[in-house]
Design a protein around this motif. Structure first.
Motif, PDB file in Angstrom:
ATOM      1  N   ASP A  14       0.822  -1.200   0.000  1.00  0.00           N
ATOM      2  CA  ASP A  14       0.000   0.000   0.000  1.00  0.00           C
ATOM      3  C   ASP A  14       0.858   1.252   0.000  1.00  0.00           C
ATOM      4  OD1 ASP A  14      -2.272  -1.556   0.105  1.00  0.00           O
ATOM      5  OD2 ASP A  14      -2.361  -1.542   2.292  1.00  0.00           O
ATOM      6  N   PRO A  15       0.424   2.309  -0.681  1.00  0.00           N
ATOM      7  CA  PRO A  15       1.139   3.593  -0.596  1.00  0.00           C
ATOM      8  C   PRO A  15       1.009   4.181   0.805  1.00  0.00           C
ATOM      9  CG  PRO A  15      -0.882   3.824  -1.852  1.00  0.00           C
ATOM     10  CD  PRO A  15      -0.704   2.357  -1.618  1.00  0.00           C
ATOM     11  N   TRP A  16       1.890   5.102   1.130  1.00  0.00           N
ATOM     12  CA  TRP A  16       1.970   5.627   2.487  1.00  0.00           C
ATOM     13  C   TRP A  16       0.685   6.328   2.913  1.00  0.00           C
ATOM     14  CZ3 TRP A  16       1.262  10.780   3.366  1.00  0.00           C
ATOM     15  CH2 TRP A  16       1.390  11.629   2.278  1.00  0.00           C
ATOM     16  N   TRP A  17       0.045   7.035   1.979  1.00  0.00           N
ATOM     17  CA  TRP A  17      -1.164   7.759   2.362  1.00  0.00           C
ATOM     18  C   TRP A  17      -2.315   6.801   2.678  1.00  0.00           C
ATOM     19  CZ3 TRP A  17      -5.278   6.718  -0.745  1.00  0.00           C
ATOM     20  CH2 TRP A  17      -5.019   6.252  -2.045  1.00  0.00           C
ATOM     21  N   LEU A  18      -2.322   5.634   2.021  1.00  0.00           N
ATOM     22  CA  LEU A  18      -3.361   4.657   2.316  1.00  0.00           C
ATOM     23  C   LEU A  18      -3.114   3.991   3.667  1.00  0.00           C
ATOM     24  CD1 LEU A  18      -5.909   3.339   1.300  1.00  0.00           C
ATOM     25  CD2 LEU A  18      -4.517   1.690   0.032  1.00  0.00           C
ATOM     26  N   VAL A  19      -1.843   3.763   3.991  1.00  0.00           N
ATOM     27  CA  VAL A  19      -1.510   3.203   5.304  1.00  0.00           C
ATOM     28  C   VAL A  19      -1.931   4.161   6.412  1.00  0.00           C
ATOM     29  CG1 VAL A  19       0.382   2.460   6.795  1.00  0.00           C
ATOM     30  CG2 VAL A  19       0.382   1.808   4.385  1.00  0.00           C
ATOM     31  N   LEU A  20      -1.622   5.460   6.244  1.00  0.00           N
ATOM     32  CA  LEU A  20      -2.021   6.447   7.248  1.00  0.00           C
ATOM     33  C   LEU A  20      -3.542   6.543   7.352  1.00  0.00           C
ATOM     34  CD1 LEU A  20       0.525   9.365   6.645  1.00  0.00           C
ATOM     35  CD2 LEU A  20       0.536   7.634   8.445  1.00  0.00           C
ATOM     36  N   GLY A  21      -4.222   6.457   6.214  1.00  0.00           N
ATOM     37  CA  GLY A  21      -5.683   6.507   6.246  1.00  0.00           C
ATOM     38  C   GLY A  21      -6.289   5.330   6.991  1.00  0.00           C
ATOM     39  N   LYS A  22      -5.749   4.135   6.763  1.00  0.00           N
ATOM     40  CA  LYS A  22      -6.274   2.964   7.469  1.00  0.00           C
ATOM     41  C   LYS A  22      -5.938   3.028   8.956  1.00  0.00           C
ATOM     42  CE  LYS A  22      -4.689  -0.387   4.731  1.00  0.00           C
ATOM     43  NZ  LYS A  22      -4.558  -1.756   4.156  1.00  0.00           N
ATOM     44  N   ALA A  23      -4.748   3.542   9.307  1.00  0.00           N
ATOM     45  CA  ALA A  23      -4.400   3.687  10.726  1.00  0.00           C
ATOM     46  C   ALA A  23      -5.340   4.670  11.414  1.00  0.00           C
ATOM     47  CB  ALA A  23      -2.947   4.150  10.863  1.00  0.00           C
ATOM     48  N   LEU A  24      -5.666   5.769  10.740  1.00  0.00           N
ATOM     49  CA  LEU A  24      -6.610   6.742  11.304  1.00  0.00           C
ATOM     50  C   LEU A  24      -7.996   6.122  11.442  1.00  0.00           C
ATOM     51  CD1 LEU A  24      -7.214   9.627  12.243  1.00  0.00           C
ATOM     52  CD2 LEU A  24      -7.625  10.226   9.840  1.00  0.00           C
ATOM     53  N   ALA A  25      -8.395   5.317  10.460  1.00  0.00           N
ATOM     54  CA  ALA A  25      -9.706   4.679  10.527  1.00  0.00           C
ATOM     55  C   ALA A  25      -9.786   3.711  11.708  1.00  0.00           C
ATOM     56  CB  ALA A  25      -9.990   3.943   9.216  1.00  0.00           C
ATOM     57  N   VAL A  26      -8.712   2.963  11.965  1.00  0.00           N
ATOM     58  CA  VAL A  26      -8.691   2.046  13.111  1.00  0.00           C
ATOM     59  C   VAL A  26      -8.799   2.828  14.411  1.00  0.00           C
ATOM     60  CG1 VAL A  26      -7.246   0.425  14.394  1.00  0.00           C
ATOM     61  CG2 VAL A  26      -7.438   0.218  11.922  1.00  0.00           C
ATOM     62  N   PHE A  27      -8.067   3.947  14.521  1.00  0.00           N
ATOM     63  CA  PHE A  27      -8.112   4.770  15.737  1.00  0.00           C
ATOM     64  C   PHE A  27      -9.518   5.327  15.964  1.00  0.00           C
ATOM     65  CE2 PHE A  27      -7.778   8.929  17.792  1.00  0.00           C
ATOM     66  CZ  PHE A  27      -7.130   8.581  18.970  1.00  0.00           C
ATOM     67  N   VAL A  28     -10.128   5.865  14.910  1.00  0.00           N
ATOM     68  CA  VAL A  28     -11.474   6.429  15.040  1.00  0.00           C
ATOM     69  C   VAL A  28     -12.469   5.333  15.409  1.00  0.00           C
ATOM     70  CG1 VAL A  28     -13.349   7.548  13.777  1.00  0.00           C
ATOM     71  CG2 VAL A  28     -10.992   8.354  13.505  1.00  0.00           C
ATOM     72  N   PHE A  29     -12.338   4.160  14.793  1.00  0.00           N
ATOM     73  CA  PHE A  29     -13.241   3.056  15.103  1.00  0.00           C
ATOM     74  C   PHE A  29     -13.176   2.681  16.580  1.00  0.00           C
ATOM     75  CE2 PHE A  29     -13.622  -1.577  15.680  1.00  0.00           C
ATOM     76  CZ  PHE A  29     -14.938  -1.758  15.310  1.00  0.00           C
ATOM     77  N   LEU A  30     -11.969   2.592  17.132  1.00  0.00           N
ATOM     78  CA  LEU A  30     -11.817   2.209  18.535  1.00  0.00           C
ATOM     79  C   LEU A  30     -12.372   3.280  19.471  1.00  0.00           C
ATOM     80  CD1 LEU A  30      -8.277   0.544  18.485  1.00  0.00           C
ATOM     81  CD2 LEU A  30     -10.495  -0.573  18.699  1.00  0.00           C
ATOM     82  N   VAL A  31     -12.151   4.545  19.160  1.00  0.00           N
ATOM     83  CA  VAL A  31     -12.673   5.623  20.009  1.00  0.00           C
ATOM     84  C   VAL A  31     -14.199   5.644  19.969  1.00  0.00           C
ATOM     85  CG1 VAL A  31     -12.772   8.112  20.340  1.00  0.00           C
ATOM     86  CG2 VAL A  31     -10.586   7.015  19.826  1.00  0.00           C
ATOM     87  N   VAL A  32     -14.774   5.499  18.774  1.00  0.00           N
ATOM     88  CA  VAL A  32     -16.229   5.496  18.656  1.00  0.00           C
ATOM     89  C   VAL A  32     -16.823   4.270  19.355  1.00  0.00           C
ATOM     90  CG1 VAL A  32     -18.143   5.336  17.018  1.00  0.00           C
ATOM     91  CG2 VAL A  32     -16.240   6.874  16.552  1.00  0.00           C
TER      92      VAL A  32
END
Length: 462
Positions: free
Chosen positions: A21-39
Motif C-alpha cells: 500500500d502507498p503511504w497515504w493509504l496506510v495512514l488513512g487505514k491507521a486513522l480509521a482504526v483509531f477512530v473506530f476504537l474511540v467510537v
C-alpha cells in the motif's frame, strides 16, 4: 529503491497481499482504526449504562443527545476539565507515564485485525486490514502483555497502599489467565496452519456437515464449533484479562477503594478508562477472528454471493464484536464478584489443566489426520464434550470441597485478648473478643486503690 520512491512498503513473502500500500493509504487505514476504537469506546460505555439500567429497572442516560448517545462524550469532557492531582508521595515521572503505557498497547494490538476482504480504495486494491504478520496472533499477545506494565507501575508509583495492592493483583491475574489464553490459541494454529489473522479467517471459509450421535448435522467451519473447549477457555480468559466483572479484582471497590487508579484524576484516569474499553473491543475482535469466522457472514446470510464481498463484511464483523461486548455487559449486570482465592484457583486448577489436556487431544487427532487422512471432526466434537464434562466436574468439586472445609478452620477462642499488648491498638483476630469496655473516669475499686497508692506524697488524692 524504486519501491521506496513510489511510496510503497516492502511486502512480506509469507503473507501475500500485504505491504504494497502507498503511504497515504496506510495512514488513512491507521486513522480509521483509531477512530473506530474511540467510537466503539463511546458507544460501549453508553450501551453498558443503558443495558445495566434496563436490567436494574432504571432508565439509564437519556438526556444528552438522542437517546442519551452523547452522554459518554459529555463524561469525557467532564473528566478533561477536572483538576489534575499528583500525590506528594508519587513518583511523578512514572505516575504520568503509567496511563500512557496502559492505553497505547490497546490501540497497537488492533493493527493486525482483519475487518474485511480486499476492496478498491481510490483505484488501489487493498485489504480492509492495516497490516498482517506471519505471527500476528503472537504479536497481539506480546502487545497486550506490555499493557499490564501500565497498571503495575500505576499502583507502585502512586505511593499508596491500595493502588499497590491493585497493581500486584493485576500482575498475578495477568500471569494466570495469559497462560490459559495462549494455550487456547494453539489448537487454532494447528488447524489453520498459520498464525496470520487473515489466513486464520480464510481457514474458516467453508461449511460442512458432520455426524453426532447418529444424526447428520450442518455447521460452519468456525473454530468455535470444531474447537469448542478452546473457545470456552478463551472467553473465560479474556474476561479475566480485561479486569472486567466478575473478575475485576484489581479495582474491587469494596476492598481496594478503586484499585490501581485510586490516586488518578482528570485525563490520566480517562486513559485507564479508555484502555479498559479498547481492550474489550480488541479481545472481542480477536475472538471473532479466531473462532467465529472473522468478517465472513454467518448462515443463512452466507448463501448470498455478495455477503462476503466489497464492504458488507465490515457489518458482519462489527455485529459479532458487539455480541461479545454485550456478553461483557451481561456478566457485569448478572454475576457477583469472585473472591480472589476462587479466581486464582479457577485459573490455575481448572482452566490451565483443561487447556493442556485439550491441546494434547487436538495435537494427537491432528497428527492422526495428517498420517491416515480420516475425518477428525467427530473425534474432536466427542472429545470436546468429554472435556466440558471434566471441566464442569472439576469446578463443582472445588465448590463442594470449599464448602465442606468451611467448618474445619474454626478459630480457637482465646481466653484473654489485650488490644494494647504491642504498645498500639490492634483489632481482634477471628475467634477473639475485646474485653469489656470501662467508662471514662470509672474503674473498679482495685483500679482506684492502685492509682491512689501510686500517687506521690503531698499531692491531693482524687
Amino acid at each position: 529503491m524504486s519501491a521506496l520512491a513510489s511510496g510503497a512498503i516492502f511486502a512480506s513473502p509469507e503473507v501475500p497481499g500485504f505491504g504494497n500500500d502507498p503511504w497515504w493509504l496506510v495512514l488513512g487505514k491507521a486513522l480509521a482504526v483509531f477512530v473506530f476504537l474511540v467510537v466503539m469506546t463511546l458507544f460501549s460505555i453508553w450501551w453498558e449504562r443503558r443495558v445495566v439500567g434496563r436490567m436494574q429497572q432504571r432508565i439509564g442516560p437519556n438526556r444528552t443527545g438522542p437517546q442519551g448517545l452523547l452522554q459518554s462524550l459529555a463524561d469525557g469532557v467532564k473528566l478533561a476539565l477536572k483538576e489534575d492531582i499528583i500525590p506528594k508521595a508519587a513518583d511523578k515521572v512514572v505516575f504520568v507515564l503509567a496511563p500512557i503505557i496502559s492505553a497505547t498497547p490497546a490501540f497497537l494490538a488492533f493493527a493486525v485485525m482483519p475487518f474485511g476482504p480486499e476492496v478498491s480504495i481510490a483505484g488501489h486494491r487493498t485489504h480492509l486490514q492495516l497490516t498482517d504478520l506471519p505471527v500476528a496472533v503472537l504479536y497481539i499477545l506480546a502487545v497486550a502483555s506490555v499493557g499490564i506494565y501500565g497498571i503495575v507501575l500505576a499502583g507502585w508509583s502512586s505511593g499508596s497502599t491500595y493502588p499497590l495492592l491493585g497493581g500486584l493483583r493485576s500482575s498475578a491475574q495477568m500471569i494466570s489467565y495469559e497462560v490459559a489464553m495462549g494455550l487456547s490459541f494453539v489448537g487454532v494454529f494447528l488447524y489453520a496452519g498459520s498464525m496470520s489473522t487473515s489466513q486464520i479467517v480464510a481457514a474458516q471459509a467453508t461449511s460442512s456437515s458432520f455426524h453426532l450421535f447418529g444424526a447428520t448435522l450442518w455447521a460452519p467451519s468456525w473454530f468455535a464449533v470444531l474447537l469448542a473447549p478452546s473457545f470456552v477457555i478463551y472467553v473465560i480468559a479474556m474476561v479475566g484479562e480485561t479486569n472486567r466483572a466478575p473478575f475485576d479484582l484489581p479495582e474491587a471497590e469494596g476492598e481496594l477503594v478503586g484499585g490501581f487508579h485510586t490516586e488518578y484524576s482528570s485525563l490520566k484516569f480517562a486513559l485507564f478508562f479508555l484502555a479498559e474499553y479498547v481492550n474489550m473491543v480488541t479481545v472481542s475482535a480477536l475472538a471473532t477472528t479466531l473462532f467465529l469466522g472473522g468478517w465472513r457472514a454467518p448462515w443463512p446470510l452466507s448463501i448470498w454471493d455478495g455477503a462476503n464481498q466489497d464492504w458488507w463484511p465490515i457489518l458482519w464483523f462489527v455485529t459479532k464484536v458487539l455480541l461479545f461486548i454485550f456478553f461483557f455487559i451481561w456478566l457485569r449486570g448478572t454475576l457477583p464478584r469472585l473472591r480472589y482465592d476462587q479466581f486464582m484457583a479457577l485459573g490455575w486448577k481448572v482452566l490451565i489443566p483443561s487447556a493442556i489436556a485439550w491441546l494434547v487431544m487436538v495435537a494427537t487427532v491432528r497428527a492422526l489426520n495428517t498420517a491416515y487422512q480420516f475425518d477428525t471432526r467427530q473425534v474432536l466434537l466427542y472429545g470436546g464434550l468429554v472435556v466440558a464434562v471434566v471441566v464442569a466436574s472439576m469446578f463443582v468439586w472445588e465448590l463442594v470441597a470449599a464448602r465442606n472445609s468451611e467448618g474445619d478452620d474454626e478459630p480457637v477462642v482465646e481466653a484473654e485478648f489485650d488490644p494494647m499488648a504491642g504498645g498500639h491498638p490492634v483489632p481482634p483476630m477471628p475467634g477473639q473478643a475485646l474485653p469489656a469496655l470501662v467508662a471514662v473516669g470509672a474503674g473498679t475499686p482495685s483500679d482506684v486503690a492502685t492509682e491512689q497508692d501510686a500517687a506521690p506524697e503531698g499531692k491531693d488524692q482524687p
